[in-house]
Write a protein that holds these residues in place. Structure first.
Motif, PDB file in Angstrom:
ATOM      1  N   MET A   1      11.529  -4.504 -16.612  1.00 40.36           N
ATOM      2  CA  MET A   1      12.829  -4.953 -16.135  1.00 40.36           C
ATOM      3  C   MET A   1      13.770  -3.759 -16.040  1.00 40.36           C
ATOM      4  SD  MET A   1      15.156  -8.105 -17.482  1.00 40.36           S
ATOM      5  CE  MET A   1      15.064  -7.621 -19.200  1.00 40.36           C
ATOM      6  N   PHE A   2      14.474  -3.656 -14.934  1.00 36.08           N
ATOM      7  CA  PHE A   2      15.362  -2.524 -14.710  1.00 36.08           C
ATOM      8  C   PHE A   2      16.792  -3.022 -14.498  1.00 36.08           C
ATOM      9  CE2 PHE A   2      12.044   0.571 -14.337  1.00 36.08           C
ATOM     10  CZ  PHE A   2      10.965  -0.119 -13.810  1.00 36.08           C
ATOM     11  N   PHE A   3      17.742  -2.208 -14.930  1.00 35.53           N
ATOM     12  CA  PHE A   3      19.152  -2.482 -14.697  1.00 35.53           C
ATOM     13  C   PHE A   3      19.733  -1.369 -13.839  1.00 35.53           C
ATOM     14  CE2 PHE A   3      18.077  -4.720 -18.531  1.00 35.53           C
ATOM     15  CZ  PHE A   3      18.803  -5.896 -18.470  1.00 35.53           C
ATOM     16  N   HIS A   4      20.707  -1.711 -13.024  1.00 40.81           N
ATOM     17  CA  HIS A   4      21.318  -0.715 -12.138  1.00 40.81           C
ATOM     18  C   HIS A   4      22.749  -0.434 -12.577  1.00 40.81           C
ATOM     19  CE1 HIS A   4      23.154   0.483  -8.059  1.00 40.81           C
ATOM     20  NE2 HIS A   4      22.495   1.516  -8.550  1.00 40.81           N
ATOM     21  N   VAL A   5      23.048   0.811 -12.874  1.00 39.85           N
ATOM     22  CA  VAL A   5      24.414   1.268 -13.121  1.00 39.85           C
ATOM     23  C   VAL A   5      24.906   1.904 -11.830  1.00 39.85           C
ATOM     24  CG1 VAL A   5      25.886   2.807 -14.461  1.00 39.85           C
ATOM     25  CG2 VAL A   5      23.930   1.681 -15.552  1.00 39.85           C
ATOM     26  N   GLN A   6      26.067   1.487 -11.345  1.00 41.69           N
ATOM     27  CA  GLN A   6      26.536   1.959 -10.046  1.00 41.69           C
ATOM     28  C   GLN A   6      27.163   3.350 -10.155  1.00 41.69           C
ATOM     29  OE1 GLN A   6      28.629  -0.856  -7.613  1.00 41.69           O
ATOM     30  NE2 GLN A   6      27.232  -2.502  -8.098  1.00 41.69           N
ATOM     31  N   ASN A   7      26.384   4.264 -10.692  1.00 43.57           N
ATOM     32  CA  ASN A   7      26.692   5.694 -10.736  1.00 43.57           C
ATOM     33  C   ASN A   7      25.533   6.450 -10.120  1.00 43.57           C
ATOM     34  OD1 ASN A   7      29.149   5.446 -12.041  1.00 43.57           O
ATOM     35  ND2 ASN A   7      28.346   5.949 -14.066  1.00 43.57           N
ATOM     36  N   LEU A   8      25.826   7.584  -9.491  1.00 39.49           N
ATOM     37  CA  LEU A   8      24.770   8.513  -9.106  1.00 39.49           C
ATOM     38  C   LEU A   8      24.424   9.365 -10.315  1.00 39.49           C
ATOM     39  CD1 LEU A   8      26.046   9.683  -5.604  1.00 39.49           C
ATOM     40  CD2 LEU A   8      24.052   8.244  -6.050  1.00 39.49           C
ATOM     41  N   ILE A   9      23.174   9.778 -10.445  1.00 37.29           N
ATOM     42  CA  ILE A   9      22.754  10.533 -11.615  1.00 37.29           C
ATOM     43  C   ILE A   9      23.341  11.942 -11.622  1.00 37.29           C
ATOM     44  CG2 ILE A   9      20.623  11.498 -10.656  1.00 37.29           C
ATOM     45  CD1 ILE A   9      19.310  10.772 -13.395  1.00 37.29           C
ATOM     46  N   ASN A  10      23.762  12.437 -10.451  1.00 39.61           N
ATOM     47  CA  ASN A  10      24.374  13.768 -10.377  1.00 39.61           C
ATOM     48  C   ASN A  10      25.387  13.795  -9.240  1.00 39.61           C
ATOM     49  OD1 ASN A  10      24.337  16.589 -11.408  1.00 39.61           O
ATOM     50  ND2 ASN A  10      23.770  17.078  -9.313  1.00 39.61           N
ATOM     51  N   GLU A  11      26.358  14.690  -9.348  1.00 37.91           N
ATOM     52  CA  GLU A  11      27.405  14.800  -8.333  1.00 37.91           C
ATOM     53  C   GLU A  11      26.854  15.387  -7.033  1.00 37.91           C
ATOM     54  OE1 GLU A  11      31.800  16.912  -7.672  1.00 37.91           O
ATOM     55  OE2 GLU A  11      30.517  17.499  -9.350  1.00 37.91           O
ATOM     56  N   ILE A  12      27.275  14.821  -5.919  1.00 37.62           N
ATOM     57  CA  ILE A  12      26.963  15.370  -4.597  1.00 37.62           C
ATOM     58  C   ILE A  12      28.222  16.081  -4.107  1.00 37.62           C
ATOM     59  CG2 ILE A  12      26.295  14.860  -2.222  1.00 37.62           C
ATOM     60  CD1 ILE A  12      24.902  12.342  -3.252  1.00 37.62           C
ATOM     61  N   VAL A  13      28.157  17.389  -3.969  1.00 35.77           N
ATOM     62  CA  VAL A  13      29.329  18.186  -3.587  1.00 35.77           C
ATOM     63  C   VAL A  13      29.597  18.005  -2.092  1.00 35.77           C
ATOM     64  CG1 VAL A  13      30.277  20.517  -3.438  1.00 35.77           C
ATOM     65  CG2 VAL A  13      28.888  19.839  -5.419  1.00 35.77           C
ATOM     66  N   PRO A  14      30.817  17.676  -1.694  1.00 33.99           N
ATOM     67  CA  PRO A  14      31.102  17.479  -0.266  1.00 33.99           C
ATOM     68  C   PRO A  14      31.064  18.778   0.533  1.00 33.99           C
ATOM     69  CG  PRO A  14      33.117  17.288  -1.561  1.00 33.99           C
ATOM     70  CD  PRO A  14      31.988  17.400  -2.543  1.00 33.99           C
ATOM     71  N   ASP A  15      30.599  18.689   1.779  1.00 27.73           N
ATOM     72  CA  ASP A  15      30.555  19.826   2.692  1.00 27.73           C
ATOM     73  C   ASP A  15      30.427  19.269   4.110  1.00 27.73           C
ATOM     74  OD1 ASP A  15      30.517  22.381   3.700  1.00 27.73           O
ATOM     75  OD2 ASP A  15      28.730  23.039   2.607  1.00 27.73           O
ATOM     76  N   GLU A  16      30.284  20.151   5.093  1.00 27.37           N
ATOM     77  CA  GLU A  16      30.131  19.743   6.486  1.00 27.37           C
ATOM     78  C   GLU A  16      28.803  19.005   6.694  1.00 27.37           C
ATOM     79  OE1 GLU A  16      31.865  20.140   9.456  1.00 27.37           O
ATOM     80  OE2 GLU A  16      33.613  20.680   8.260  1.00 27.37           O
ATOM     81  N   PRO A  17      28.742  18.120   7.684  1.00 25.55           N
ATOM     82  CA  PRO A  17      27.450  17.526   8.044  1.00 25.55           C
ATOM     83  C   PRO A  17      26.436  18.608   8.423  1.00 25.55           C
ATOM     84  CG  PRO A  17      29.240  16.351   9.132  1.00 25.55           C
ATOM     85  CD  PRO A  17      29.842  17.581   8.506  1.00 25.55           C
ATOM     86  N   ASP A  18      25.174  18.366   8.135  1.00 22.98           N
ATOM     87  CA  ASP A  18      24.122  19.343   8.422  1.00 22.98           C
ATOM     88  C   ASP A  18      22.802  18.594   8.607  1.00 22.98           C
ATOM     89  OD1 ASP A  18      22.240  21.369   8.488  1.00 22.98           O
ATOM     90  OD2 ASP A  18      23.254  22.583   6.981  1.00 22.98           O
ATOM     91  N   PRO A  19      22.554  18.097   9.835  1.00 21.84           N
ATOM     92  CA  PRO A  19      21.343  17.304  10.058  1.00 21.84           C
ATOM     93  C   PRO A  19      20.049  18.081   9.864  1.00 21.84           C
ATOM     94  CG  PRO A  19      22.489  17.734  12.129  1.00 21.84           C
ATOM     95  CD  PRO A  19      23.406  18.155  11.037  1.00 21.84           C
ATOM     96  N   ALA A  20      20.075  19.391  10.056  1.00 17.95           N
ATOM     97  CA  ALA A  20      18.858  20.186   9.821  1.00 17.95           C
ATOM     98  C   ALA A  20      18.511  20.189   8.332  1.00 17.95           C
ATOM     99  CB  ALA A  20      19.060  21.611  10.328  1.00 17.95           C
ATOM    100  N   ALA A  21      19.530  20.366   7.482  1.00 10.24           N
ATOM    101  CA  ALA A  21      19.293  20.310   6.035  1.00 10.24           C
ATOM    102  C   ALA A  21      18.838  18.916   5.626  1.00 10.24           C
ATOM    103  CB  ALA A  21      20.562  20.701   5.285  1.00 10.24           C
ATOM    104  N   ALA A  22      19.420  17.888   6.270  1.00  7.05           N
ATOM    105  CA  ALA A  22      19.019  16.511   5.973  1.00  7.05           C
ATOM    106  C   ALA A  22      17.544  16.305   6.246  1.00  7.05           C
ATOM    107  CB  ALA A  22      19.852  15.535   6.802  1.00  7.05           C
TER     108      ALA A  22
END
Length: 320
Positions: free
Chosen positions: A1-22
């Motif tokens: 059984m799993f529970f979901h906490v509505q947090n990300l496990i690590n921060e995602i630093v904002p920057d410009e879109p980059d579809p190649a990196a994606a």
């Protein structure tokens, strides 16, 4: 059984879109050595585990598999952030969806010169369960032999290869959004290398001269060094609400990476960071909710809540 906490496990630093990196990160999500593979492999090994006397090994594998669910969420969200919008399109949500923006760019023209047009045609600027070449993730990647030593050896190889590929991804981009997630996963892959190496060590196999695999300069990447200095490569979480995990019987003592740290399995889970939902993208017709539809959804939700309250609130309380 799993529970979901509505947090990300690590921060995602904002920057410009980059579809190649994606698209590069798609390999780390849906590739043969990606996070979907580690998540499914470890959970299947844990579900199929036999032998109550070996419970600490099952708990270790299950704890890592549970963490990998959050890694799938993290890297998938990162891909979505990297795809969200265009650096050269400055349109507004109120503009006509086909109106050109800066430099005459149309809203989705950025999709035409990227290596995975499905991110836009199929995924509405979001992650997909595929590798960087667009091949769908396959359940045939999952290795579950039923032999503990073989599974641990295979898991160590899987984490090592994943860490190798993420080190290459880091060198492919200077995008802060991509690097914040890649760096975190490089360090956690090393933690999982340590976990499986320590488990094998308890079974008579000494990895101290081999780890970390690969021997790279990843520890000197600024984002990685910050996490290594915090000792994140030597922590393993139980994700166990009931306090029944015995993984700490294995994940303890000097680190197999021979970096002077002690392994620590005392924490239930990392704190994480708040998770936010991305803005609507009219040019993708996603989600495309107009005012009338939103009002209908709200009315339906209120009716459902009224039914639930009528069903579960005791009559005595309702009367009072």
């Amino acid at each position: 059984m799993f529970f979901h906490v509505q947090n990300l496990i690590n921060e995602i630093v904002p920057d410009e879109p980059d579809p190649a990196a994606a698209n590069a990160l798609q390999e780390g999500l849906g590739g043969q050595f990606g996070e979907m593979r580690t998540m499914m492999q470890y959970l299947f090994q844990a579900m199929n585990f036999r032998g109550p006397s070996a419970k600490p090994y099952r708990d270790l594998i299950q704890g890592i598999g549970t963490e990998e669910i959050s890694h799938v969420e993290l890297i998938g969200t990162t891909i979505s952030r990297l795809l969200d919008g265009s650096p050269e399109y400055q349109g507004k949500p109120t503009d006509p969806v086909d109106e050109p923006g800066a430099k005459g760019r149309t809203p989705l023209s950025i999709a035409l010169d990227t290596s995975n047009i499905h991110h836009y045609l199929v995924g509405a600027q979001g992650a997909l369960p595929v590798d960087s070449a667009g091949n769908p993730w396959s359940g045939s990647y999952v290795y579950n032999s039923g032999n503990l030593v073989l599974d641990l050896l295979y898991n160590l190889m899987l984490e090592s290869t994943g860490r190798l590929q993420k080190s290459r991804m880091y060198e492919m981009t200077d995008n802060k959004t991509a690097r914040s997630t890649i760096a975190y996963l490089i360090v956690r892959d090393q933690a999982h290398e340590n976990a499986y190496a320590k488990a094998l060590e308890t079974l008579g196999i000494d990895w101290r001269k081999s780890l970390p695999i690969p021997k790279t300069n990843a520890e000197q990447f600024p984002e990685v060094k910050k996490l290594v200095d915090l000792g994140l490569q030597s922590k393993q979480y139980t994700f166990d609400l009931a306090g029944q995990s015995e993984a700490g019987r294995i994940f303890r003592g000097p680190s197999p990476s021979n970096d002077g740290t002690e392994l620590d399995a005392s924490e239930q889970a990392p704190v994480g960071v708040p998770s936010t939902i991305a803005v609507e993208r009219p040019e993708e017709y996603a989600p495309g909710l107009d005012a009338d539809l939103l009002a209908l959804i709200q009315t339906t939700a209120e009716m459902e809540m009224a039914d639930i309250e009528a069903m579960f609130v005791p009559k005595a309380d309702a009367a009072s």
